[in-house]
Structure formats: C-alpha cells, structure tokens
Design a protein around this motif. Structure first.
Motif, PDB file in Angstrom:
ATOM      1  N   LYS A 202       0.833  -1.198   0.000  1.00  0.00           N
ATOM      2  CA  LYS A 202       0.000   0.000   0.000  1.00  0.00           C
ATOM      3  C   LYS A 202       0.872   1.254   0.000  1.00  0.00           C
ATOM      4  CE  LYS A 202      -3.547   2.316   2.816  1.00  0.00           C
ATOM      5  NZ  LYS A 202      -2.774   3.567   3.007  1.00  0.00           N
ATOM      6  N   PRO A 203       0.545   2.255  -0.831  1.00  0.00           N
ATOM      7  CA  PRO A 203       1.256   3.536  -0.733  1.00  0.00           C
ATOM      8  C   PRO A 203       1.057   4.154   0.649  1.00  0.00           C
ATOM      9  CG  PRO A 203      -0.012   3.413  -2.760  1.00  0.00           C
ATOM     10  CD  PRO A 203      -0.450   2.260  -1.923  1.00  0.00           C
ATOM     11  N   CYS A 204       2.083   4.846   1.124  1.00  0.00           N
ATOM     12  CA  CYS A 204       2.022   5.463   2.448  1.00  0.00           C
ATOM     13  C   CYS A 204       1.397   6.853   2.341  1.00  0.00           C
ATOM     14  CB  CYS A 204       3.422   5.560   3.044  1.00  0.00           C
ATOM     15  SG  CYS A 204       3.446   6.265   4.711  1.00  0.00           S
ATOM     16  N   VAL A 205       0.282   7.054   3.027  1.00  0.00           N
ATOM     17  CA  VAL A 205      -0.391   8.353   3.041  1.00  0.00           C
ATOM     18  C   VAL A 205       0.344   9.260   4.025  1.00  0.00           C
ATOM     19  CG1 VAL A 205      -2.536   9.565   3.535  1.00  0.00           C
ATOM     20  CG2 VAL A 205      -2.598   7.324   2.414  1.00  0.00           C
ATOM     21  N   ARG A 206       0.696  10.465   3.556  1.00  0.00           N
ATOM     22  CA  ARG A 206       1.512  11.366   4.366  1.00  0.00           C
ATOM     23  C   ARG A 206       0.661  12.436   5.042  1.00  0.00           C
ATOM     24  NH1 ARG A 206       6.355   8.570   3.805  1.00  0.00           N
ATOM     25  NH2 ARG A 206       6.525   9.572   5.845  1.00  0.00           N
ATOM     26  N   PRO A 236      -6.836   9.066  -4.636  1.00  0.00           N
ATOM     27  CA  PRO A 236      -8.158   8.897  -4.017  1.00  0.00           C
ATOM     28  C   PRO A 236      -8.095   8.637  -2.517  1.00  0.00           C
ATOM     29  CG  PRO A 236      -7.586   7.002  -5.384  1.00  0.00           C
ATOM     30  CD  PRO A 236      -6.583   8.061  -5.675  1.00  0.00           C
ATOM     31  N   LYS A 237      -6.944   8.142  -2.017  1.00  0.00           N
ATOM     32  CA  LYS A 237      -6.850   7.827  -0.588  1.00  0.00           C
ATOM     33  C   LYS A 237      -5.941   8.788   0.160  1.00  0.00           C
ATOM     34  CE  LYS A 237      -8.071   2.979  -1.080  1.00  0.00           C
ATOM     35  NZ  LYS A 237      -7.742   1.577  -0.752  1.00  0.00           N
ATOM     36  N   GLY A 238      -5.498   9.847  -0.508  1.00  0.00           N
ATOM     37  CA  GLY A 238      -4.669  10.822   0.167  1.00  0.00           C
ATOM     38  C   GLY A 238      -3.393  11.134  -0.591  1.00  0.00           C
TER      39      GLY A 238
END
Length: 263
Positions: A202-206, A236-238
């Motif tokens: 998962k990409p890390c949302v900062r 879409p998720k940040g």
C-alpha cells in the motif's frame, strides 16, 4: 539497485537510529516502534501533536533492552513492568505492557506533560488491516505497517519540485533504496533485499509530520514539502510518498545489499 539506509525508531515519534545492518522479522526491523508514549486516555502520542519528541533518542539493544536519552543528555534504561492495559493507535485498540514505575517517574522529570511508556510484545496482538494483509499479519506501534520503503529518486524529485533540501529522516522510513526513476517503488509488489523478501502492499499516506524539521522540530512556514506533494501525489486515498510493506521472508539485511524486484 542497492539498499542505501536502514532506520530504526525504537520509540514511536522519537528520533531514529541509522544502522549498518538489521534483522527483519514479522514486525519489521527488529526493535522498531516497540515502545510508545500514551496520554491520560491511553491513546498514542506522536510528534504530530508534540514535535519536541523528535529531539528524544532511544537505543535498542540486541537483548531487548532500551536506553532512553532526553534532549538534555540525561539517560535511563527502561524497565518493563507487570501490568497490561488497552492502548489505542488510530482506530486500533489492543493490549500493551506498561513500563515499570521507575521508568515512568524518570520520564515525568524530563517531560513537561503527563505521559506513560508502553511496550508491545512479540507476537503483537495488533493486526494489519486485512484489506492489505493476510491472516496473522501483525504490526507493532507503527502507524499501520511493519516496513516503510522510500527511494532516493523519489526524494530527489520532491526536493526539485519544492526547491528545498530535505532530509530523508523527515519521512521516517525504515529502508531507503536506490532507484532509477522517481516513485519506482509504487510499481513493485515484491522485493528481495539480501536474504529477505518483502511484499509492498500500500502507498504510504503522508500527513503534517512531513512539514516538521527533524532537527529543529519546527514546522515549515509554508507547509512544505506537503504542499508540493499535494500538487503531484494526491490520489483517491490521500497524498502518498513511499510504500508500506510486509516481511514475507525474514533475515539479515546490510547496507549495500542488492535489491531485486520480484513482481
């Protein structure tokens, strides 16, 4: 591609340790984020709310002991107690072990606000989000995943866009890797590093923590580099930077280990 840097953060939101080698296991880098400060409501405290935590240091030893170092240089070897309690990290509530009374008293003399230190055992009772994990995958006190990976090329791209020199410590990764293109890590699903294998899930949302200088603990007046990230990394998720990962085969990793994408 090569492994460039290894970071461990024994206490969540304290300054990190730069390592030459590390053991990877189910909870990530051995000793990473196994301790955490909680408030009066048993909820985690981070540098988002208390930036001065970045001036604290903690050193994990192979025997599992922890040395705490306050900003004034005073130090204390943390001791575990016998009491457990339910603690909360984001939406997760799970059991942790409260450190001993003398450790809490020492912290009380060096913090100007009330906090207690807790420890998560191995195996950890906290599950990884099942949307991105398998049954049995666990995490310690990290925000959500055992490993965070960022490439040097991604940081170079962000520095160019922001017009700033940025320390990788600002993004609190575990592993920094070389890459030929910015954000190449977004496309990888499995990596081999030395004798270990990682699944990138998962990409890390900062968040606002990226705007706080890890040396001065001061926020950037124009909210950089988050402002620049928003311009080209909003999804879409940040706003994302780096990839979260799970350890699928543990073992020892060392600086300059070769890295091979497997999928």
């Amino acid at each position: 591609m090569r492994l460039l840097e290894i970071y461990r953060h024994p206490v969540k939101s304290f300054g990190g340790e730069l390592l030459d080698a590390a053991e990877l296991h189910d909870l990530g880098v051995k000793g990473d984020r196994r301790f955490m400060l909680i408030d009066a409501n048993d909820r985690f405290v981070s540098a988002r709310e208390v930036p001065a935590l970045l001036h604290w240091r903690a050193h994990w030893h192979d025997d599992g002991s922890l040395l705490l170092v306050a900003p004034n240089g005073a130090s204390h070897r943390a001791q575990l107690g016998a009491d457990t309690l339910d603690v909360t990290v984001w939406d997760d509530t799970f059991q942790a072990l409260l450190c001993a009374a003398d450790t809490q008293a020492w912290l009380g003399t060096h913090l100007d606000w009330p906090a207690r230190l807790v420890f998560v055992p191995d195996p950890s009772p906290r599950a990884v989000d099942p949307q991105y994990a398998q049954a049995g995958d666990a995490v310690s006190f990290a925000d959500g995943y055992p490993i965070l990976i960022v490439s040097d090329a991604s940081l170079d791209e962000l520095q160019a866009r922001a017009g700033l020199a940025l320390s990788m410590r600002r993004f609190r990764p575990n592993l920094v890797i070389s890459a030929t293109a910015p954000h190449a890590e977004d496309q990888w699903r499995r990596l081999r590093i030395g004798e270990c294998e990682l699944e990138l899930v998962k990409p890390c949302v900062r968040c606002v923590l990226t705007t706080i200088d890890p040396i001065t603990a001061e926020p950037h007046p124009e909210r950089e580099p988050l402002r620049s990230l928003i311009q080209y990394r909003r999804g879409p998720k940040g706003v994302t930077f780096g990839m979260n990962a799970l350890v699928r085969r543990g073992g020892l990793i060392r600086i300059d280990d070769p890295i091979e994408p497997l999928a």
